[in-house]
Design an enzyme around this catalytic site. Sequence first.
Site, PDB file in Angstrom:
ATOM      1  N   LYS A  46      -2.749  14.006   9.659  1.00  0.00           N
ATOM      2  CA  LYS A  46      -2.954  14.904   8.512  1.00  0.00           C
ATOM      3  C   LYS A  46      -4.237  15.706   8.698  1.00  0.00           C
ATOM      4  O   LYS A  46      -4.261  16.923   8.451  1.00  0.00           O
ATOM      5  CB  LYS A  46      -3.057  14.063   7.224  1.00  0.00           C
ATOM      6  N   ASN A  47      -5.303  15.012   9.129  1.00  0.00           N
ATOM      7  CA  ASN A  47      -6.612  15.662   9.167  1.00  0.00           C
ATOM      8  C   ASN A  47      -6.814  16.572  10.381  1.00  0.00           C
ATOM      9  O   ASN A  47      -7.884  17.161  10.537  1.00  0.00           O
ATOM     10  CB  ASN A  47      -7.724  14.609   9.041  1.00  0.00           C
ATOM     11  N   ARG A 120      -7.983  20.112  -0.469  1.00  0.00           N
ATOM     12  CA  ARG A 120      -9.344  20.544  -0.123  1.00  0.00           C
ATOM     13  C   ARG A 120      -9.315  21.598   0.986  1.00  0.00           C
ATOM     14  O   ARG A 120     -10.337  22.152   1.339  1.00  0.00           O
ATOM     15  CB  ARG A 120     -10.152  19.345   0.405  1.00  0.00           C
ATOM     16  N   CYS A 144      -8.782  13.814  -2.895  1.00  0.00           N
ATOM     17  CA  CYS A 144      -8.863  12.504  -3.548  1.00  0.00           C
ATOM     18  C   CYS A 144     -10.120  12.384  -4.403  1.00  0.00           C
ATOM     19  O   CYS A 144     -11.142  12.986  -4.096  1.00  0.00           O
ATOM     20  CB  CYS A 144      -8.879  11.419  -2.481  1.00  0.00           C
ATOM     21  N   ASP A 334     -11.764   5.843   6.001  1.00  0.00           N
ATOM     22  CA  ASP A 334     -10.346   5.794   5.596  1.00  0.00           C
ATOM     23  C   ASP A 334      -9.653   4.489   6.019  1.00  0.00           C
ATOM     24  O   ASP A 334      -8.513   4.268   5.654  1.00  0.00           O
ATOM     25  CB  ASP A 334      -9.587   6.974   6.214  1.00  0.00           C
ATOM     26  N   VAL A 356     -20.001   6.652   3.532  1.00  0.00           N
ATOM     27  CA  VAL A 356     -19.579   8.055   3.620  1.00  0.00           C
ATOM     28  C   VAL A 356     -19.371   8.680   2.237  1.00  0.00           C
ATOM     29  O   VAL A 356     -19.838   9.790   1.973  1.00  0.00           O
ATOM     30  CB  VAL A 356     -18.305   8.196   4.496  1.00  0.00           C
TER      31      VAL A 356
END
Length: 462
Positions: A46-47, A120, A144, A334, A356
């Site tokens: 996804k990222n 985002r 999120c 994550d 983080v």
Amino acid sequence: MNTLLQDAQLVLDAQKAAAHVGLQSDTIIVNGGRPLRGRIDVRGAKNLVTKAMVASLLGDTKSVLRDVPDISDVHVVSRLLEIHGVEISGSPESGTLVLDPANVAIAQSAEIDALSGSSRIPILFCGPLLHRLGHAFIPDLGGCRIGDRPIDFHLDALRSFGAVVEKLPSGINITAPNGLKGANIELPYPSVGATEQVLLTGVRAEGTTELKNAAIEPEIMDLIAVLQKMGAIISIEPNRVILIEGVEKLKGYDHRALFDRNEAASWASAALATKGDIFCVGAKQQEMMTFLNVFRKIGGDFDVEEDGIRFYHPGGDLKPVVIETDVHPGFMTDWQQPLIVALTQAIGTSTVHETVYENRFGFTDALVEMGADIQVHKNGLEGGNRRVPRRALEQAAVITGPTKLHGADIEVPDLRGGFSHLIAALTAQGTSRVSNVGLISRGYGDFTGKLKKLGADFSFEA
Ligand code: EPU
């Protein structure tokens, strides 16, 4: 926003995400206590995928992106690109997208607004749109609810390139009256998004850009590979320095996305928590080394094979660990949420320091309701030898196990916390009702299909 409004917005976001991927219902009923066993595919990260889609805006010709996951964030970014004139063929369902930026145009702000709050990624449209059109408008950003998630590093970097940033009640208006020029930028923290911002802006800025304290996550390296295929000149220097020599033109790319290591780590944690055995087709060792070390220390085992990684509970007791989340090559933020469910089954006390984000343990409330023994220290814990220098954001969770989890009625709060709830429900004895599961489809492609393949006992609420 007050809590009631926030809850209503969360339900709405979850429903929208569920609709994007055609999820039958936003609530599932899980009968837990069975090991998950089987083979599942892990597609592109996804990222990376969402950023590579944005990069297509910079090319003069079509780009082809392969191994795209069918997740709601990909649907949102596709829609954002389409309203900016990018023609998209193929589909996330098929795994391949063809993105044609021939007719990029300014979008109606009402259309951008309609998508605001759900991702985002829009902030990363700035550089490419400034290069293409000299103007960008960015709506309120979603993502999120795990902390403040400011965008100051992004805006400061854009200003360094010569952009003019105007904050409006509805969003941010950005122009580049004198074009964009290479800059010397040092990030206060190796932010993933801000590094991507500098890459996507610097590649076509006039002159050289030096970025210090850059993020070096594997997804960033894969984005650099995408940009290099497009014609960019980017070198990675020692000590988190990236040099970008701006070029006048870029073309489209053909790229197979890096696998989603967050997804693989999540299913690995599910295998451990449920005493199961899951083969993640497409997972690779190098990008997961830090996770694999921790997985082994806890008592999990894995086999690295040609086509993926098998993660399993080899029997015996699980052991507690101390983890600090960190930027790459540290332990990813994550990864902590799904792993914490497995830690509730370890014998002894584990500590997870979150460095983080400032609010990433909210999901543990539901685990405690299900019988877990977890104490969250909102201001962190002092003492001990620490790998990461203390950040103001730091929080800690202390997990004491083993605890028997029991079914409960739980609401998914965010993407990773949501997956953790799902694992908890699958680990628990009895029945759980898990609502807002649409949020899980923001980042986990076909997670209900995969659960079926792994033998999970669940149904959609009518
Ligand atoms: N930060 C600032 N100002 C900024 C940007 C970041 O203070 O302008 C702070 C953040 O508030 C945070 C820290 O810097 O405390 C790190 O943020 P970063 O910019 O690195 O994160 P991001 O780019 O917003 C991406 C992933 C996250 C992942 C982080 C860290 C995407 C779309 N999101 O976020 O993924 O946790 O990097 O690796 O790529 C997820 O997938 O569930 C997720 C949240």
